[in-house]
Motif scaffolding. Structure first.
Motif, mmCIF file in Angstrom:
data_model
loop_
_atom_site.group_PDB
_atom_site.id
_atom_site.type_symbol
_atom_site.label_atom_id
_atom_site.label_comp_id
_atom_site.label_asym_id
_atom_site.label_seq_id
_atom_site.Cartn_x
_atom_site.Cartn_y
_atom_site.Cartn_z
ATOM 1 N N GLY A 203 5.022 2.198 -1.358
ATOM 2 C CA GLY A 203 5.413 2.711 -0.047
ATOM 3 C C GLY A 203 4.554 3.853 0.452
ATOM 4 N N LEU A 204 3.630 4.348 -0.357
ATOM 5 C CA LEU A 204 2.750 5.422 0.118
ATOM 6 C C LEU A 204 1.992 4.939 1.355
ATOM 7 N N PRO B 105 11.279 -0.948 -11.944
ATOM 8 C CA PRO B 105 11.218 0.524 -11.857
ATOM 9 C C PRO B 105 11.071 1.024 -10.422
ATOM 10 N N LYS B 106 11.763 2.101 -10.148
ATOM 11 C CA LYS B 106 11.773 2.628 -8.776
ATOM 12 C C LYS B 106 10.451 3.283 -8.390
ATOM 13 N N ILE B 107 9.736 3.784 -9.388
ATOM 14 C CA ILE B 107 8.440 4.391 -9.051
ATOM 15 C C ILE B 107 7.504 3.343 -8.460
ATOM 16 N N ASN B 108 7.632 2.088 -8.899
ATOM 17 C CA ASN B 108 6.796 1.023 -8.339
ATOM 18 C C ASN B 108 6.978 0.951 -6.822
ATOM 19 N N GLU B 109 8.226 1.045 -6.404
ATOM 20 C CA GLU B 109 8.516 0.965 -4.970
ATOM 21 C C GLU B 109 7.915 2.151 -4.232
ATOM 22 N N ASP B 110 8.040 3.322 -4.848
ATOM 23 C CA ASP B 110 7.527 4.519 -4.188
ATOM 24 C C ASP B 110 6.010 4.459 -4.037
ATOM 25 N N MET B 111 5.343 3.973 -5.049
ATOM 26 C CA MET B 111 3.883 3.895 -4.968
ATOM 27 C C MET B 111 3.463 2.884 -3.895
ATOM 28 N N THR C 244 1.030 -0.028 -11.112
ATOM 29 C CA THR C 244 1.870 1.096 -11.531
ATOM 30 C C THR C 244 2.527 0.797 -12.875
#
Lengths: 494, 450, 494, 450
Positions: free
Chosen positions: C91-92, C83-89, C340
């Motif tokens: 990357g915070l 999931p792409k949200i995993n990457e975004d989290m 996540t």
């Protein structure tokens, strides 16, 4: 290989996004919206899972060629490298996630950026002020013509209804003139120099001078040639009371070398997506700020950024302003990228951009001249026009064929059949961000294609051969337009 | 930081190869009288880390929607962007490509655009849509120009409940193009039907409304439509909050001729309002009058006759038709259209409706809570979607300041665009606001009262 | 098509990155570093511009296949959607840009995340505590064996030197045993059930029980079969004083269904890059947390996250701790993604993950069974083993050939020749994130390949045909290893 | 949020197709006695926006290097990451792929890894390198295991100036594997040469140092090397700050047998210390003993004999050799290796040296300024790279607290790992710190003094 449409994927009930749970007490829909105003049939959007969305658009991206994929010598479009830092700066939450109606004290950084970018662009163009409101080059053109119209009207010269446009101008110029309710008058190019035919210009001005609102020029022009009569042109047009509009599409050739303002232009637009390296995004977004001389400042659209002891703020437009040309304040996300680019390069860097773009173009022109006719064999600026005339005469291979054949070698094609005054035109703009090796590779491929045109023209005429799909039936597309998928639609033409 | 790859040595070698001795030699076509013989007066070049520090500090001066609870709408809507959208939209093959003139290597962007055109039709219920326009306001202009036709003369009737910025932009074009505009006034936050009836006549080229209108109210389009369709008049509707289409009757269902609007809030970041994503959709019969790019499906000329996509009907466009083009549009908003397409695909059929339900219910919850505060009155009684107007006991700017002190960004001060609407605030509540956010707003507003 | 090496690109003096200007007074190098310790020859790193870097690595990415590109049925590797949200989290900046030695009060969010993730994993596995320190599955195995060793030593049973490992185990199991200075003893599988040969196990335990330190198992095992004797195995091993180690590679089958702790395991490792959807990154990074029963807690590596009224902090390991198995605190970036994922799915979602993975595997097994021999024709869990035995017998087409031929259809290949006990094994794990259509497409392609193996085996034996490169000479690579480019190197074998 | 695409209806249809009536039917192989018959006790599923809000708030509780000026190094170094690195490293074809078992569709990752192996050799001056290991500490373990060989018995001599965490990890492995470790003490912040000489003997399998060592000091490797190379002893050097290699003699130049270290700081975010990027490089003769993946260049079997890349020498590895493998490594750090490769390509030959110069000079400027403050004394006089030890007039933790109050993160408190080194702080100054940052540190330290 074909990638089916997203509508042909998925299954009833599938979904990607899950929305947050309803966390407020709800009321029945009927009580909130009159029945007649409620949507009856759900929109037939796709029903697909997240992995299907990801694979589908990943596949589509893989079926697309960008500057990051390879050489993109598309004349007049300035397909230079798009620095990644630009994207990162535009993506900062403090820039990306702000609302256009936030109070000024909550967006001081944004207004500061706009304020400073305006100053940079004014300096680069030699203008008094700049508005960052127009969304694209053509939008800038229209805005500029509106300013010119307002200016003439303010002087009681509202009758001026002609806009002079060279025969090699971008199509947006006459289209913008029409949109501003002007009549476009074509000015011939000088066959020999490629510049404005001065005699023709003088004749037109003599006959219609009092009705001339403006002349629209780009310099260097679409042949890549710098019109050295520019100062004289300016004097002639100004003499009859006309204004000079600078189409900034070719500004990548003049940074730090000359300025539209110094060339006597009254209005100039920038294509930040060309000159300032913001990505073209498959056709947009761009940004088309316009700069004006002092006498046009009162007519600028508003608001304009301003600064006082309390900080930055938005100043309403004055009474003579033409109004607004779009909602909100201009393509801010693009402006952040352009700001980043200008600050990255600095004054010396920007000049080096143009010098290097000019060098790369002249290098290519020189190397290609053995195999292709060069329309105007002079020192060019950032681009030049070669032709497929020799090939066409010899074996019927056209500019289109050559463009298609280039695709087989992992390169994009030059602009073809433009400017209209050159037959079988191949308009080539390498930009400053290409290496000598890439230019040499392009020359090698172009040479091979020229050789193929001589020895096995069919290879060129039936190109491309290695792309995911071959030449497409444009006539069918226009004759039976299919502009959208419909439920139950078979692949119409398959 | 320089992005010129070739070194000075390499450039010198290239120059020598061409028979020149310096870069300056290539500038001889530029007459001395117009040469700039001083460096540009700009700040010196910065390295990437230095520039990131500088711009990071500028960005930090802005309050943004990730860190601040905001109730601003008024044409720009804060809808959550699923991670998947941004990841895919940012694929460099999309980002760094240009208008797909060579379809053989541009099928990705072409197909995505065809999907976009289709989805615009799906959500609006219209027959055909183009590949995007600059923003909602210029899309409205283009619709009006379509209605006016070549020459561009005529009279446009527009509701005062259309976004004030859109009307201001239309005025600007009217000045340049030479058409007339008449505005219809407001009754109870809706377009005055009686005034509309009295204004529309044989001279009217088009009638323009917004749905939901600028106040968030839902116009009675079924009553408006027959008036708008008198004689040869065209009926144009603008939609600035596309989430509304999940629940509210779409333009295609009430006989609209041309629908325009703004889709930026679907998958694209707000970016201080732009780049935005204008759309235009129409009945089939106006297809060849549409401005801007159109992508069509076709097949390979030879080979396997595979299905493919091309730019089509280009004879409408400026690069072919020049001064006789339907518009001067060249650049559009393709990359944002890709974002909106991925967003709508990800949201999907169910999600699209649920999004609208969340917006509707949350806004109504907020409306109830706020109007329960003594002194805060509903300005209108018309039905609304996710925005509503409150008459506050003090000026809107006073309210705004108090909200700011509490770390909130309040609604839009309507007196800025509607003289006489003192103390009137337009609040927006989308799915990104939680009950907690709303309750905090109400709490602070109560203190304003005190 | 070939993409040349980055070292073969560029030119002397070219560069991409520009560093910040020196803003401090400088001293001469000689005064700061003794001459003999100064580098004499510059490292011969590439000299390339930014656009060359971008195009080169863009091209390399285009020559690589990931889960986002298509179906990846690589058995035992759980190539599910990332999931792409995993990457975004991950990357915070608050997670990505923190230093491991920052004081606890400046990283409260990070320690909280680790603290909570430990609790989630303990619940999922049925263990008392979990350490997030190990970097990968194999690292977790080794750490687990170290704990077992420390445990036995603490009880005066340091002589236990055997680790029992089934013959179908992952190769890491015996390798880890060796690394922990144990002797691996192979336990046979039951030919019929595919589970542990209980008689063999009893025999080994009877003969060597007092020297058995542990048994390492994965359940479901590498055949995708759940060993229903697991409780009995646990009793037998515990009876002789051994410990049970659970290889979590196949945990994607058991979420919310059964727990290693409930199956009597004493130690378990997770492969977060498998079970918890963190991307495999071309081979890493992963993360291999291990959970343990209470009696092993004192031996865990430290520090461990803890919480008191002041907030979260790191608690030093106690005196019996084995120490540390790596620097710092574990693969935090991976842990953020796993956290996540667990929070995205919740308890019901996680169970549905395993159920769906099992359904997809059984569906594929069923559909393929007409054309391929299924090694063990039972209900499988998240994966199963098919074979190319029929094809090999018939026309000499091997598992390798079938794997290569699959690549021609835009799919990755199953794991081949593993587990070792199955000839011509094709180990297939579809995962729960695949649609029925994708499974059906895979079946269709596999059926076509089976048909080709019958009718035109050469097509399969010479596959792949559509990839950027054909089969590579592995023997040459091993015989004349070329592991690095050297200046002036010709493409050694070209 | 669920990532299972098939709906309940579809799953039911699939089950029916297989002859089952429910998902539960597929779980029959799991005996009831081990079934979990209650829901897992975990927080309920969250939608993406809710989860982003929650985790955004957690992340906001951490001070990070974009918002805080920090002087922490001690094994983890803050080097700026050029935008281009992250953009390319995040390409999903790299991120979502696995170990390139099928080279025909994995040439991108394979070639990038071959480039990584080459660059590790280029910066270290060694002959061969592998495809990466978990981190510097475990890479050191692997080097020691290489030296020890099968069986793993022997004695390792390690300098106390090697990162304490690395030594602690080595101790753990020594316990499990059964080898002995002897530590060499420190003199003036350097490995004690006399002690080293007295400890190394015929029983020594390998000598391990760190360069620059944990105190930032530059060891006199030319004096150490002959001692380390007595008999058959191998000389192992660990490098935690790879930027040092731009200026300091690389291991290949002083006859090191195996060089290991940490490359995370080259192009990868620090992420609380991991995932990290261990590397191992050796003399040619140890090639077949290397642990982990190796990528080799080869050619197509048939066809055009194009050059390509494959995993090679796999008979060393666990999945082939099982209990006789050189290591148990399966997963490595490929994606970080891609990041480091792109970083080194972008930095390039010139940039690599300039980076080292910036670090060196800034650290020395800071050292001078700090040691000019009364009470702040240099702990050592040895040459150093970008870290140095200061003896403060008060305890390190006291200094740290005062820096924190000023919004700074100070250096590393050495008393945590070196009992007796009271008041000793290890400061790190890389190219990411500006003169302004340093001057601010000095200003605050002066106040500590007062």
């Amino acid at each position: 290989s074909v990638e089916s449409l997203i509508f042909e994927k998925g299954a009833p009930g599938r979904r990607a996004v899950r929305l947050p749970a309803m966390d407020v007490p709800t009321e029945s829909l009927d009580e909130l919206i009159p029945a007649s105003l409620i949507r009856q049939e759900a929109a037939t959007l796709p029903e697909v899972s997240e992995i299907e969305v990801v694979r589908h658009y990943t596949h589509l991206s893989q079926r697309n060629f960008g500057v990051d994929s390879g050489f993109y010598p598309l004349g007049s479009c300035t397909m230079k490298y798009n620095p990644k830092i630009n994207e990162d700066m535009a993506g900062l939450p403090g820039f990306a996630r702000i609302h256009p109606l936030q109070p000024a004290n909550t967006v001081q950084g944004a207004i500061q950026l706009i304020y400073e970018l305006e100053q940079y662009l004014a300096e680069i163009s030699g203008m008094a002020r700049v508005t960052l409101q127009p969304s694209a080059g053509a939008h800038g053109e229209l805005t500029g013509l509106m300013l010119i119209k307002a200016y003439h009207q303010s002087r009681g010269e509202g009758h001026r209804n002609l806009v002079l446009i060279p025969d090699n101008a971008h199509g947006t110029n006459p289209a913008s003139a029409t949109l501003a309710d002007y009549k476009a008058v074509e000015i011939k190019s000088d066959d020999k120099t490629g510049g404005i035919d001065m005699e023709h210009l003088r004749t037109v001005l003599a006959a219609h001078g009092t009705n001339v609102a403006a002349i629209m020029l780009t310099n260097p022009n679409t042949l890549g040639l710098f019109d050295s009569n520019i100062a004289e042109i300016g004097r002639l047009v100004h003499e009859v009371g006309g204004q000079l509009y600078y189409d900034g599409a070719n500004a990548n050739a003049v940074l730090g070398i000359t300025r539209p303002g110094d060339m006597s232009f009254d209005v100039v637009h920038f294509n930040l997506h060309k000159t300032c390296s913001t990505p073209h995004g498959g056709g947009g977004p761009g940004a088309g700020p316009i700069g004006v001389k002092a006498h046009l400042v009162p007519f600028l659209p508003g608001p304009l950024p301003a600064k006082n002891d309390d900080g930055y703020y938005w100043q309403d437009a004055g009474p003579q302003s033409i109004g607004k040309v779009r909602a909100n304040l201009g393509n801010f996300g693009v402006l952040v990228r352009a700001y980043t680019y200008i600050r990255s390069n600095g004054p010396d860097g920007l000049k080096h951009v143009s010098e290097s773009a000019i060098l790369n173009a002249n290098y290519l022109k020189h190397e290609l001249s053995k195999d292709y006719e060069i329309a105007y064999p002079y020192i060019c600026q950032h681009e030049f026009v070669a032709t497929a005339q020799w090939q066409k005469d010899q074996s019927g291979v056209t500019a289109l064929d050559i463009a298609k054949r280039l695709l087989d070698f992992g390169m994009y094609a030059p602009t073809t059949y433009f400017p209209l005054i050159v037959h079988e035109a191949l308009m080539i703009e390498p930009t400053e961000t290409e290496t000598r090796e890439t230019l040499d590779e392009f020359v090698k491929v172009m040479r091979q294609i020229a050789e193929e045109a001589r020895t096995e023209p069919e290879v060129v005429k039936t190109a491309p051969h290695t792309t995911v799909i071959g030449r497409l039936d444009q006539a069918l597309a226009a004759r039976k337009p299919n502009l959208r998928w419909q439920p139950g639609q078979e692949l119409t033409h398959a | 930081m320089s992005y010129v790859p070739n070194t000075q040595e390499e450039q010198e070698a290239m120059l020598a190869h061409l028979g020149f001795s310096s870069l300056e030699d290539l500038l001889t076509p530029v007459p001395e009288e117009v040469r700039l013989r001083r460096p540009l007066d700009l700040p010196a070049a910065l390295s990437e880390p230095d520039l990131k520090r500088l711009m990071g500090a500028m960005a930090a001066k802005n309050k943004h929607t990730e860190s601040t609870i905001s109730f601003l709408g008024a044409g720009s809507y804060d809808h959550a962007i699923p991670s998947v959208v941004t990841h895919l939209q940012r694929r460099s093959e999309f980002v760094t490509s240009y208008t797909p003139y060579q379809p053989e290597v541009s099928q990705g962007m072409l197909q995505a655009t065809y999907e976009f055109q289709t989805m615009v039709c799906q959500i609006t219920g219209m027959d055909v849509a183009n590949a995007s326009l600059y923003d909602g306001s210029t899309a409205l202009v283009e619709a009006v120009l379509m209605a006016l036709g070549p020459g561009g003369r005529g009279e446009i009737v527009i509701s005062a409940a259309v976004d004030p910025q859109y009307r201001r932009v239309l005025q600007t074009y009217a000045f340049a193009r030479g058409f007339a505009i008449k505005e219809v006034g407001i009754e109870n936050g809706l377009t005055s039907l009686s005034e509309l009836k009295s204004i529309v006549g044989p001279q009217t080229t088009a009638v323009v409304i917004q749905q939901p209108n600028f106040f968030g109210n839902i116009e009675d389009v079924h009553a408006i439509e027959p008036v708008a369709h008198q004689g040869k008049t065209l009926f144009i509707t603008a939609i600035t909050e596309p989430a509304s289409l999940g629940l509210i009757a779409p333009p295609g269902s009430y006989n609209v001729d041309i629908a325009v609007g703004e889709l930026m809030s679907f998958g694209n970041s707000m970016s201080y309002g732009a780049p935005a994503l204008g759309f235009i959709a129409s009945k089939q019969k106006f297809m060849r009058l549409l401005p801007g790019r159109l992508v069509g499906q076709t097949v390979e000329e030879g080979g396997k006759k595979q299905t493919g996509y091309v730019l089509t009907l280009q004879t409408r466009e400026q690069h072919i038709r020049r001064e006789r083009a339907t518009s001067n549009i060249c650049t559009n908003q393709s990359l944002l259209a890709v974002g909106a397409t991925i967003y709508m695909a990800a949201l999907g059929k169910q999600g699209f409706r649920e999004l609208a339900e969340l917006c509707l219910q949350k806004a109504h919850y907020a409306f109830k809570q706020i109007t329960a505060i003594p002194g805060f009155e509903p300005a209108f009684t018309a039905p609304f979607f996710d925005e509503f107007v409150i008459k506050a006991p003090v000026s809107a700017s006073k309210v705004e300041k108090q909200l700011e002190q509490a770390g909130l960004i309040g609604g839009y001060d309507l007196s800025e665009s509607y003289p006489g609407m003192d103390n009137a605030i337009l609040f927006c509540v989308t799915e990104t606001r939680t009950k907690e956010d709303i309750d905090l707003l109400v709490k602070v507003l109560k203190e304003v009262q005190a």
